[in-house]
Design an enzyme around this catalytic site. Structure first.
Site, short mmCIF file in Angstrom:
data_model
loop_
_atom_site.label_atom_id
_atom_site.label_comp_id
_atom_site.label_asym_id
_atom_site.label_seq_id
_atom_site.Cartn_x
_atom_site.Cartn_y
_atom_site.Cartn_z
N GLU A 31 0.82 -1.21 0.00
CA GLU A 31 0.00 0.00 0.00
C GLU A 31 0.85 1.26 0.00
O GLU A 31 0.52 2.24 -0.66
CB GLU A 31 -0.97 -0.01 1.18
CG GLU A 31 -2.00 -1.14 1.14
CD GLU A 31 -2.84 -1.14 -0.13
OE1 GLU A 31 -2.89 -0.11 -0.82
OE2 GLU A 31 -3.44 -2.18 -0.42
N TYR A 114 -6.76 6.04 3.64
CA TYR A 114 -6.82 4.95 2.66
C TYR A 114 -5.97 3.76 3.10
O TYR A 114 -6.43 2.62 3.16
CB TYR A 114 -6.39 5.41 1.26
CG TYR A 114 -6.07 4.20 0.42
CD1 TYR A 114 -7.10 3.42 -0.06
CD2 TYR A 114 -4.76 3.78 0.25
CE1 TYR A 114 -6.84 2.24 -0.74
CE2 TYR A 114 -4.49 2.61 -0.43
CZ TYR A 114 -5.51 1.84 -0.92
OH TYR A 114 -5.24 0.68 -1.56
N ASP A 132 -10.35 4.83 -2.31
CA ASP A 132 -9.23 5.38 -3.07
C ASP A 132 -9.81 6.01 -4.33
O ASP A 132 -11.03 6.08 -4.52
CB ASP A 132 -8.22 4.29 -3.43
CG ASP A 132 -8.71 3.41 -4.55
OD1 ASP A 132 -9.93 3.19 -4.62
OD2 ASP A 132 -7.90 2.94 -5.35
N CYS A 187 -13.62 0.22 -14.99
CA CYS A 187 -14.23 1.54 -14.85
C CYS A 187 -13.12 2.59 -14.72
O CYS A 187 -13.03 3.31 -13.74
CB CYS A 187 -15.14 1.54 -13.62
SG CYS A 187 -16.26 2.95 -13.50
N CYS A 194 -17.16 -0.35 -20.53
CA CYS A 194 -18.51 -0.66 -20.04
C CYS A 194 -19.05 -1.96 -20.63
O CYS A 194 -19.92 -2.61 -20.02
CB CYS A 194 -19.45 0.50 -20.34
SG CYS A 194 -18.98 2.07 -19.53
N CYS A 197 -18.42 -4.65 -18.19
CA CYS A 197 -18.60 -4.33 -16.77
C CYS A 197 -19.70 -5.17 -16.13
O CYS A 197 -20.83 -5.20 -16.63
CB CYS A 197 -18.92 -2.85 -16.60
SG CYS A 197 -19.10 -2.38 -14.86
N CYS A 203 -25.95 0.18 -13.48
CA CYS A 203 -25.09 1.37 -13.33
C CYS A 203 -25.89 2.65 -13.61
O CYS A 203 -26.45 2.83 -14.69
CB CYS A 203 -23.91 1.27 -14.28
SG CYS A 203 -22.87 2.76 -14.29
#
Length: 285
Positions: A31, A114, A132, A187, A194, A197, A203
């Site tokens: 991270e 985060y 995030d 995304c 899309c 997705c 959505c």
DNA sequence: AATTCGTGGGC
DNA sequence: TGCCCAAGAAT
């Protein structure tokens, strides 16, 4: 949002820090490295880092120079120093065990909202909203029907994601990872895919006809000619040198003397460089 | 709250 | 080609 769980199981990238044998320390290291740095560049550095320093106390025992060299060109080298400091705190105050509590994590150097939540969720399997840039974009589109996330609003963003998490802890943790993965590979900021997705049917953005983002644009970040570039040049000289260097070696790295000296001084202040008694410069011991 | 802090790849 | 962006944090 549940369709994301099986989608993640089927399509998630095999990143080394996601493997089951990865410790919370490995998650914390990943991270830190992933803060503003793409996955592809982090991967090889993370692998070597974990081989060299498999526990916090091992990193804490290393010199800053070794840490900065291992960090290499990931960028924002102050992150490496903060990770080094965080490792020392974990080793001495937490018996070498990475904390699992979000508030304790956030008290560590270089660990913000985060990173603390990512460690709790991915390192310890907790049910904990992780927000995030990817997650903010996914929520802005799928939930709010906007083309992109506007400026961050810490509390509201956390509440948005909290509302999406199922009660079951491990499933919630997986969903947190899945939201980030969706934002990273489907995304995306530019040219979202899309067609593939898993959220397409529900959505809000898709159903609204994918309206263009109208909110405030973030100011473009200049780089050429900035102190950031100069600091990078100077540090690159120090990283590459086997022995301390004369100031002339640093002078060659940037022509504007005033800016160069100001940046060198800032590196000294930040603990990213040091000057020896003989006047030469080096990475900090 | 707006800036600062590296580096490099993709379009 | 130049611009935008990439698992943020600190001040």
């Amino acid at each position: 949002m549940h369709p994301l769980v099986p989608w993640f199981a089927a399509t998630a990238r095999d990143l080394p820090w996601r493997r089951p044998e990865t410790t919370p320390w490995g998650v914390l290291v990943s991270e830190f490295m992933l803060q503003q740095t793409p996955v592809a560049r982090v991967e090889p550095v993370w692998l070597r880092w974990m081989a060299d320093w498999p526990v916090p106390s091992a990193l804490a025992a290393a010199s800053r120079a070794d840490v900065l060299r291992a960090w290499g060109k990931l960028g924002y080298p102050r992150r490496a120093l903060r990770l080094h400091q965080a490792a020392a705190v974990i080793a001495t105050e937490h018996t070498d065990v990475v904390p699992s509590d979000v508030d304790v994590l956030e008290s560590l150097p270089g660990v913000g909202s985060y990173t603390a939540r990512a460690v709790a969720a991915f390192g310890y399997g907790k049910r904990c909203p992780v927000v995030d840039t990817n997650v903010r974009r996914v929520v802005a589109r799928a939930v709010h029907g906007r083309g992109d996330a506007g400026p961050a609003r810490a509390r509201a963003d956390l509440a948005d994601v909290e509302a999406l998490l199922p009660p079951d802890e491990p499933t919630a943790a997986t969903l947190s990872a899945a939201l980030m993965e969706l934002g990273a590979v489907v995304c995306t900021a530019r040219s979202p895919r899309c067609e593939v997705c898993p959220l397409r049917a529900g959505c809000a953005w898709q159903n609204a006809g994918r309206p263009e983002y109208t909110g405030p644009r973030k100011a473009p970040q200049a780089f050429a000619g900035t102190d950031r570039q100069v600091r990078g040049r100077l540090l690159d000289v120090l990283r590459g040198a086997a022995a301390p260097v004369e100031k002339a070696a640093l002078d060659a790295a940037w022509s504007d003397a005033a800016q160069r000296d100001r940046c060198l001084d800032s590196l000294l202040v930040d603990g990213l460089a040091e000057q020896l008694d003989d006047g030469r410069f080096a990475l900090p011991a």
